[in-house]
Design a protein around this motif. Structure first.
Motif, mmCIF file in Angstrom:
data_model
loop_
_atom_site.group_PDB
_atom_site.id
_atom_site.type_symbol
_atom_site.label_atom_id
_atom_site.label_comp_id
_atom_site.label_asym_id
_atom_site.label_seq_id
_atom_site.Cartn_x
_atom_site.Cartn_y
_atom_site.Cartn_z
ATOM 1 N N MET A 1 -41.280 2.729 23.701
ATOM 2 C CA MET A 1 -40.005 2.643 22.980
ATOM 3 C C MET A 1 -39.103 3.802 23.410
ATOM 4 N N LEU A 2 -37.849 3.491 23.681
ATOM 5 C CA LEU A 2 -36.853 4.512 24.000
ATOM 6 C C LEU A 2 -36.040 4.780 22.732
ATOM 7 N N PRO A 3 -35.247 5.855 22.716
ATOM 8 C CA PRO A 3 -34.472 6.130 21.500
ATOM 9 C C PRO A 3 -33.469 5.012 21.203
ATOM 10 N N SER A 4 -33.029 4.977 19.967
ATOM 11 C CA SER A 4 -32.053 3.965 19.547
ATOM 12 C C SER A 4 -30.651 4.373 19.986
ATOM 13 N N ALA A 5 -29.765 3.400 19.956
ATOM 14 C CA ALA A 5 -28.360 3.680 20.257
ATOM 15 C C ALA A 5 -27.514 2.701 19.464
ATOM 16 N N GLN A 6 -26.271 3.059 19.249
ATOM 17 C CA GLN A 6 -25.380 2.139 18.562
ATOM 18 C C GLN A 6 -24.103 1.961 19.378
ATOM 19 N N ASP A 7 -23.741 0.706 19.551
ATOM 20 C CA ASP A 7 -22.569 0.329 20.337
ATOM 21 C C ASP A 7 -21.383 0.122 19.389
ATOM 22 N N HIS A 8 -20.199 0.001 19.944
ATOM 23 C CA HIS A 8 -18.996 -0.355 19.181
ATOM 24 C C HIS A 8 -18.379 -1.532 19.908
ATOM 25 N N LYS A 9 -18.611 -2.727 19.378
ATOM 26 C CA LYS A 9 -18.262 -3.925 20.151
ATOM 27 C C LYS A 9 -16.789 -4.300 20.080
ATOM 28 N N ARG A 10 -16.137 -3.991 18.953
ATOM 29 C CA ARG A 10 -14.745 -4.423 18.801
ATOM 30 C C ARG A 10 -13.810 -3.491 19.559
ATOM 31 N N VAL A 11 -12.692 -4.035 19.966
ATOM 32 C CA VAL A 11 -11.821 -3.285 20.872
ATOM 33 C C VAL A 11 -11.018 -2.190 20.180
ATOM 34 N N TRP A 12 -10.709 -2.365 18.892
ATOM 35 C CA TRP A 12 -9.834 -1.389 18.238
ATOM 36 C C TRP A 12 -10.561 -0.566 17.186
ATOM 37 N N ASP A 13 -9.940 0.561 16.834
ATOM 38 C CA ASP A 13 -10.474 1.453 15.798
ATOM 39 C C ASP A 13 -10.761 0.676 14.518
ATOM 40 N N GLU B 1 -26.731 -3.416 8.852
ATOM 41 C CA GLU B 1 -26.161 -2.569 9.902
ATOM 42 C C GLU B 1 -26.911 -2.842 11.202
ATOM 43 N N GLU B 2 -26.132 -2.940 12.288
ATOM 44 C CA GLU B 2 -26.745 -3.269 13.575
ATOM 45 C C GLU B 2 -27.142 -2.021 14.335
ATOM 46 N N ALA B 3 -28.194 -2.128 15.124
ATOM 47 C CA ALA B 3 -28.528 -1.054 16.068
ATOM 48 C C ALA B 3 -29.248 -1.673 17.247
ATOM 49 N N SER B 4 -29.220 -0.974 18.360
ATOM 50 C CA SER B 4 -29.919 -1.453 19.547
ATOM 51 C C SER B 4 -31.142 -0.587 19.781
ATOM 52 N N LEU B 5 -32.233 -1.235 20.102
ATOM 53 C CA LEU B 5 -33.432 -0.506 20.501
ATOM 54 C C LEU B 5 -33.844 -0.993 21.877
ATOM 55 N N PHE B 6 -34.346 -0.071 22.685
ATOM 56 C CA PHE B 6 -34.734 -0.397 24.055
ATOM 57 C C PHE B 6 -36.207 -0.094 24.224
ATOM 58 N N ALA B 7 -36.902 -1.015 24.895
ATOM 59 C CA ALA B 7 -38.327 -0.812 25.139
ATOM 60 C C ALA B 7 -38.611 -1.101 26.601
ATOM 61 N N LEU B 8 -39.226 -0.133 27.275
ATOM 62 C CA LEU B 8 -39.716 -0.408 28.623
ATOM 63 C C LEU B 8 -41.006 -1.202 28.471
ATOM 64 N N CYS B 9 -41.155 -2.250 29.275
ATOM 65 C CA CYS B 9 -42.329 -3.119 29.161
ATOM 66 C C CYS B 9 -42.861 -3.379 30.560
ATOM 67 N N LEU C 1 -36.516 -4.243 27.698
ATOM 68 C CA LEU C 1 -36.145 -5.233 26.700
ATOM 69 C C LEU C 1 -35.205 -4.546 25.711
ATOM 70 N N PHE C 2 -34.060 -5.140 25.522
ATOM 71 C CA PHE C 2 -32.999 -4.583 24.678
ATOM 72 C C PHE C 2 -32.948 -5.487 23.456
ATOM 73 N N ALA C 3 -33.350 -4.937 22.323
ATOM 74 C CA ALA C 3 -33.376 -5.737 21.099
ATOM 75 C C ALA C 3 -32.165 -5.393 20.247
ATOM 76 N N GLY C 4 -31.342 -6.394 19.967
ATOM 77 C CA GLY C 4 -30.243 -6.237 19.008
ATOM 78 C C GLY C 4 -30.833 -6.511 17.631
#
Ligand code: AMP
Ligand code: GLY
Length: 426
Positions: A205-217, A190-198, A267-270
Motif C-alpha cells: 500500500m502506498l500513501p493516500s492522496a486526494q484529488d480535486h476533480k472540479r475545475v473551479w474553486d 468523502e472521497e480519497a484515492s489509495l494506491f497499491a503496488l501489486c 491499482l488505484f482505488a477510488g
C-alpha cells in the motif's frame, strides 16, 4: 538499467524524475514526453498506439525496463506486447486492465470477491435502464461502461437528469463506451484515492492522496482530469487504509489471480468513505494524475527498485519509505480547460523555481527554440513539500505566483479540506 517511460503527462514527468534519481538508472527515455521530461531524459517521438513501433524502439535501444504511465496503452495491451518481446514491463496485462477498461467487469469482480461497492444494475438497452432509474429514484449515478476520458459518469441529482444521461449514453455520446451502462446507487461520504503496488500476489500500500476533480474553486464546475492533489489525505487514517487493503484491495487481487488474470502494476482505488465504511467507487490500473506527483515527491526509497520489484514479482521483499511531510500540487491549466482551450502560448518564469522542497512537473508543455510553450489543457503541476498541508500549499502557491502565463489559470483552494482539518483543534 535502460528504462523507457510511456506517456507525456505530469504523472510521467514525476515518474521519470523519481526514476532518474536511482543510481541504477543508466539511460532514460520518455515516449513521447514533454518539455519537462526533455530536460531529464531523452524524449522519443513515436506514436505510443503503434505497439510494434514502441517494441521495435525498445529492442533497438537495448531497453531493459518499460514503465507504462497512462491508462490507454495499458487497456490496449501494450504491457503484453512488451513482455512478449522479452522485455520487463511495469503495467498490467490487457486482461487485467479491464479493471479500468470496463466498469461492468469491476462490478462483477466485486460481487465475486465480496468487495463493498454501491448496489448496481447493468444495461445494454435504454428501456431497461430508464425503468431501473425510475425504480431506484434520485440521486443516482449513471456510468458509460468503457473508457470515456473521465466524462462518462453523471451523478444525477434528479430523475430527469438521470434519464437524460441514460439517453445520451445510448444515443452514442460516448461511442462504444456507452453501449453498456452501469447504474449505481449514490454513495454519500468523502472521497480519497489509495494506491497499491501489486505483483499478482503481494500488495504494497502506498500513501493516500486526494484529488480535486472540479475545475473551479469550491469544487464547482465541470469535472477535469484533476486540478490539484495532496498527500496524505487525512480522511484515510491508518485504520481506514487497513480496512481498504483487507476488505477491498486484497480480495480483488486474489480473485483476479484465481481467474487466471493476475493484476500487476499499480491499482488505484477510488474510495468513498461512507458511514458504513469504505466502499469502492472505481479502479484504475495506473497512477492518478496529479496524485502521482505528490506521491513521488514524498517517496524517499529508490523508485526504480520499487517499480522493478512490482514487475518482477518480488514485492514481498520491499518496504518503501515515504517522507512524513505532506505534499501538495497545484495544476496550472490553459484558460478554457476542460472545454476548449488554445495551445502555443508562452510561459515564463518556470526555470529556476525547483528547489529542495519544490518541483514543477510539466504536463502539456513543449520547448521549441528554448521557449516554454503550452501544449495541452493541463500544463504544469507546481508541487511542494511541507511539514503540514498548509505549509506545502503556501510554498506551492508562492511558486505559482512567480510564473508568468496570462493564458493560464489554477484553482486557489487546493488542499482546503485538509487545511480545515489541520486548523481544527483535535
Ligand atoms: P468515476 O469515473 O467512476 O471515478 O466517477 C467519477 C466521479 O463521480 C467520482 O470521483 C465520484 O465523485 C463520482 N461518483 C462515482 N460513482 C459514485 C457513486 N456511486 N456515488 C457518488 N458519487 C459517485
Ligand atoms: N486524477 C484522477 C485520475 O488520474 O484519474
Amino acid at each position: 538499467m535502460r528504462i523507457l517511460v510511456i506517456g507525456s503527462g505530469g504523472r510521467e514527468h514525476a515518474l521519470a524524475w523519481a526514476i532518474a534519481k536511482s543510481p541504477r538508472c543508466e539511460k532514460l527515455y520518455v515516449m513521447p514526453g514533454n518539455g519537462g521530461t526533455g530536460a531529464i531524459a531523452e524524449n522519443v517521438a513515436i506514436d505510443i498506439t503503434d505497439h510494434a513501433a514502441v517494441v521495435g524502439f525498445a529492442l533497438a535501444n537495448a531497453v531493459d525496463f518499460v514503465v507504462i504511465g497512462p491508462d490507454a496503452p495499458a487497456v490496449a495491451g501494450l504491457g503484453d506486447d512488451v513482455r512478449a518481446a522479452g522485455i520487463l514491463c511495469f503495467g498490467p496485462s490487457k486482461a487485467a486492465a479491464q479493471l479500468e477498461g470496463s466498469k461492468a467487469f469491476t462490478k462483477e469482480l466485486c460481487d465475486e470477491a465480496g468487495v463493498p461497492t454501491a448496489a448496481y444494475g447493468r444495461f445494454d438497452n435504454e428501456a431497461g435502464a430508464l425503468a431501473y432509474v425510475r425504480e431506484r429514484g434520485a440521486p443516482i449515478v449513471i456510468k458509460a461502461d468503457g473508457l470515456a476520458a473521465g466524462k462518462g459518469v453523471t451523478v444525477a441529482m434528479s430523475i430527469e437528469e438521470a434519464e437524460d444521461s441514460v439517453r445520451d449514453c445510448f444515443s452514442g455520446a460516448f461511442g462504444d463506451s456507452g453501449s453498456t451502462v452501469v447504474i449505481e446507487d449514490y454513495l454519500e461520504g468523502e472521497e480519497a484515492s489509495l494506491f497499491a503496488l501489486c505483483d499478482g500476489e503481494s500488495v504494497v500500500m502506498l500513501p493516500s492522496a486526494q484529488d480535486h476533480k472540479r475545475v473551479w474553486d469550491g469544487d464547482r464546475g465541470p469535472n477535469t482530469g484533476g486540478m490539484g492533489a495532496y498527500s496524505p489525505a487525512p480522511v484515510m487514517t491508518p485504520e481506514m487504509t487497513a480496512r481498504v487493503e483487507n476488505e477491498i484491495i486484497l480480495p480483488s487481487i486474489r480473485r483476479m489471480a484465481e481467474r487466471g488474470t493476475p493484476f500487476t502494476g499499480v491499482l488505484f482505488a477510488g474510495i468513498m468513505v461512507t458511514a458504513g465504511g469504505p466502499k469502492l467507487i472505481e479502479y484504475n490500473v495506473r497512477f492518478g494524475d496529479p496524485e502521482c506527483q505528490v506521491l513521488m515527491l514524498r517517496l524517499q526509497s529508490d523508485a526504480l527498485d520499487l517499480l522493478e520489484a512490482t514487475a518482477r514479482g518480488t514485492l514481498s521483499a520491499v518496504k518503501p519509505v515515504f517522507s512524513d511531510d505532506a505534499a501538495l500540487t497545484v495544476v496550472l491549466a490553459a484558460k478554457g480547460y476542460p472545454v476548449s482551450f488554445e495551445k502555443g502560448s508562452e510561459i515564463r518564469g518556470v526555470d529556476g523555481l525547483d528547489g529542495e522542497n519544490l518541483v514543477v512537473f510539466h504536463a502539456g508543455t513543449f520547448r521549441p527554440d528554448g521557449k516554454l510553450l503550452a501544449n495541452g489543457g493541463r500544463v504544469l503541476d507546481v508541487t511542494a513539500l511541507g511539514r503540514t498541508v498548509a505549509e506545502a500549499r503556501d510554498r506551492a502557491y508562492a511558486a505559482v505566483d512567480k510564473i508568468d502565463w496570462p493564458e493560464g489559470f489554477c484553482r486557489r483552494d487546493i488542499g482546503w479540506r485538509a487545511v480545515a482539518r489541520e486548523l481544527k483543534p483535535v
